[in-house]
Write an enzyme that holds these catalytic residues in place. Structure first.
Site, PDB file in Angstrom:
ATOM      1  CG  HIS A 390      -2.436  -3.186  -4.093  1.00 26.15           C
ATOM      2  ND1 HIS A 390      -1.918  -4.089  -4.985  1.00 26.15           N
ATOM      3  CD2 HIS A 390      -1.530  -3.111  -3.078  1.00 26.15           C
ATOM      4  CE1 HIS A 390      -0.757  -4.545  -4.535  1.00 26.15           C
ATOM      5  NE2 HIS A 390      -0.496  -3.954  -3.375  1.00 26.15           N
ATOM      6  CD  GLU A 391      -1.357  -0.437  -0.367  1.00 23.49           C
ATOM      7  OE1 GLU A 391      -1.203  -1.174   0.631  1.00 23.49           O
ATOM      8  OE2 GLU A 391      -0.503  -0.352  -1.277  1.00 23.49           O
ATOM      9  CG  HIS A 394      -1.706  -5.246   1.353  1.00 27.08           C
ATOM     10  ND1 HIS A 394      -1.132  -6.478   1.143  1.00 27.08           N
ATOM     11  CD2 HIS A 394      -1.139  -4.400   0.446  1.00 27.08           C
ATOM     12  CE1 HIS A 394      -0.257  -6.379   0.143  1.00 27.08           C
ATOM     13  NE2 HIS A 394      -0.252  -5.138  -0.294  1.00 27.08           N
TER      14      HIS A 394
END
Length: 598
Positions: A390-391, A394
């Site tokens: 997820h990160e 980003h």
């Protein structure tokens, strides 16, 4: 790291497990020099005051303006990252405060800038920005013109700039209270006292022993409840600050204020809530199936983080998690996976929990330097693999944005950011499900994905509805108190969880402990993000080169388009309810399959 019985101090963490901030500044002395330069650059830009009506002078000023904020960005980020790594480090706290003060001072000094640009005739400005030399600033000026109705006079903008640091007081105080000053004690597990913290709490709620879950839940929320009035006052202060800024600029509501700058229609927010409400029957059926799977006579709030399957222990080292990400994200190509995985192993990430470190996870990228990631990785928490992906989504979004746009329009919106991150999570889920070694493991991933969709789509929509109602209460003349907020939140808990759930007396304290509420109308973007991401993941994995390139056009667009437009380029229209309904339909399919297995 996951086997530790005590939380290590920052100095006890090996350098290889910390982020390498030298991509921003080689030394603290370099940072100090940068900090001092902010003021001199701001004064240079300020010398253009009253002169921006000339095409040539405006271009000169924009170049200096861009240089200033690029410098300010890395200066503030460097200090912020050090502070987040150890909120008890007074030197880091001092640095962050000094950086913020420098930025506030520069902002107040340059409060004339946007007002003076928008005072130029629209026709004249629009003709100037078509010239090649204005290419790096064209999008910035176009977005200024969009905001023109709500840009105030120079004196008014200066007042708002001067109070911007004070406006963060509620959140800063909440963060210190939550991460540094609240002591949650320990929980006894198999005869051993283990520390209960913001990070370990989620692990305790996955413990197969219901008594452990209950004890952790009651102790955790009990500590928060002792401070309910302080927490309610802090959140009320944050909401009041939102209303002040909204009314100062002339927006009709806080929601309009939050959405207008990105050209997100109000209907997007309301459609999200309405669509989730229309699908409550599936959500309530999920909890009925979940209760049956656990085999409990009743279903409690401290049960809902348990997986459907029992006695499946999946241990994943940090390096193994990186390789899972590499394989799962392979549909995006070698450049993407090599860049990400090299970063995950070499300097982008602060990996493990330590005393004073901020809880949770985030990505913090700049135009210059690495797109840094804060994790609190646990080897025995499979969800942390998803958090890494997820990160990483980003950070790769930041990487592509900064490599394909000028500084003044590289920064994408949060609305778009949650697409890139949850896209990665969807691919990791598909990979792990496909490679499950048994039916029980498959059921484990199915239940986990159901839980993830629930947490990101249903729960974040509930949070979004809470934020909207809280702001509307104050906008309509009702002050916020602990009693008002807890009653509001309990009503939403009961509505979303349905008749199967039995809540504790202090379950509604959840509404006063969530940091994201201090960034108003942020959380709905998780829900729209997962809806868009699931649609795009299907499009990329089931499509060909064209569909993949459409997705990369989105990643590379940065802030050059408004979010609804950039997602249309990728192949999904978030102005309609269709992507949300499709995501909810997928949730229904998973619930159907789980119901059969149970």
């Amino acid at each position: 790291m996951s086997k530790q019985k005590t939380i290590p101090t920052r100095s006890e963490i090996p350098a290889s497990d910390k982020w390498d901030l030298t991509s921003l500044f080689k030394t603290d002395a370099d940072w100090e020099a940068s900090l001092s330069k902010i003021e001199s650059l701001a004064n240079e830009v300020a010398s253009y005051k009253g002169k921006l009506s000339s095409k040539e002078t405006l271009l000169e000023a924009l170049k200096k303006y861009s240089e200033l904020w690029q410098l300010a960005e890395i200066t503030e980020n460097y200090a912020s990252l050090q502070h987040n790594a150890d909120e008890g480090d007074q030197n880091a706290t001092n640095k962050e405060g000094r950086a913020q003060m420098a930025v506030v001072k520069a902002s107040s000094l340059l409060s004339f800038f946007d007002s003076e640009i928008t005072a130029i005739e629209d026709d004249k400005l629009n003709s100037w920005i078509e010239a090649p030399e204005f290419a790096d600033y064209k999008v910035y000026i176009q977005k200024l013109l969009h905001l023109k109705p709500y840009i105030l006079s120079e004196k008014e903008e200066r007042i708002l700039a001067l109070q911007s640091e004070a406006s963060e007081t509620a959140y800063k105080t909440f963060s210190i209270l939550e991460n540094l000053e609240l002591d949650f004690g320990t929980i006894k597990v198999k005869g051993k006292e283990l520390p209960l913290t913001q990070t370990t709490w989620s692990q305790f709620l996955k413990n197969p022993d219901r008594k452990v879950r209950k004890a952790a839940y009651e102790k955790f929320y009990g500590v928060f409840e002792k401070h309910e009035n302080t927490l309610a006052s802090l959140y009320a202060g944050s909401v009041n600050q939102d209303i002040f800024e909204t009314r100062a600029r002339g927006y009709s509501s806080c929601l309009e204020h939050a959405l207008y700058s990105n050209k997100v229609p109000l209907e997007v927010y309301h459609n999200l809530i309405d669509t989730v409400h229309k699908n409550f029957d599936t959500l309530h059926r999920y909890y009925k199936v979940f209760k049956k799977a656990l085999g409990n006579k009743d279903l409690r709030h401290y049960d809902v983080y348990m997986p459907f399957t029992k006695d499946i222990n999946i241990h994943t080292t940090y390096d193994e998690a990186v390789e899972i990400c590499r394989e799962a994200l392979s549909p995006l190509g070698k450049e993407y996976t090599d860049t990400l995985c090299n970063g995950l192993k070499n300097g982008w990430v602060d990996r493990y929990e330590s005393k004073g470190k901020r809880s949770g996870a985030f990505s913090s990228g700049c135009f210059t330097g690495y797109p840094y990631i804060l994790l609190n990785y646990k080897e025995d928490v499979i969800r942390d693999v998803f958090t890494m992906a997820h990160e990483g989504g980003h950070s790769m979004h930041s990487w592509y944005s900064s490599h394909n746009n000028p500084f003044m329009c590289y920064n994408y919106t949060i609305f778009e950011a949650e697409v890139a991150s949850t896209f990665n999570e969807e691919l990791v889920y598909q990979y792990l499900l496909k490679n499950a070694k048994s039916k029980e493991e498959k059921k484990y991933y199915l239940s986990m994905r159901a839980g993830d969709i629930l947490a990101t789509l249903h729960r974040q929509t509930m949070f979004a509805e809470y934020e909207l109602k809280a702001h509307e209460l104050v906008e309509n003349g009702t002050p916020l108190s602990a009693e008002v907020l807890r009653k509001l939140y309990r009503g939403l808990l009961e509505q979303y969880f349905g008749p199967e759930m039995t809540f504790e007396e202090n379950s509604d304290m959840e509404g006063l402990r969530i940091p994201h509420f201090y960034s108003a109308f942020y959380v709905y973007k998780y829900a729209t993000g997962i809806s868009a991401a699931m649609a795009l993941a299907d499009r990329v994995t089931n499509g060909g080169e064209a569909e993949r390139e459409d997705y990369f056009k989105f990643l590379k667009s940065g802030g050059s388009r408004y979010p609804i437009e950039s997602l249309k380029v990728a192949g999904v229209d978030m102005s309609k309810t269709e992507p949300i309904q499709k995501a909810l339909d997928k949730f229904k399919d998973i619930v159907d399959e789980l119901e059969k297995l149970v």
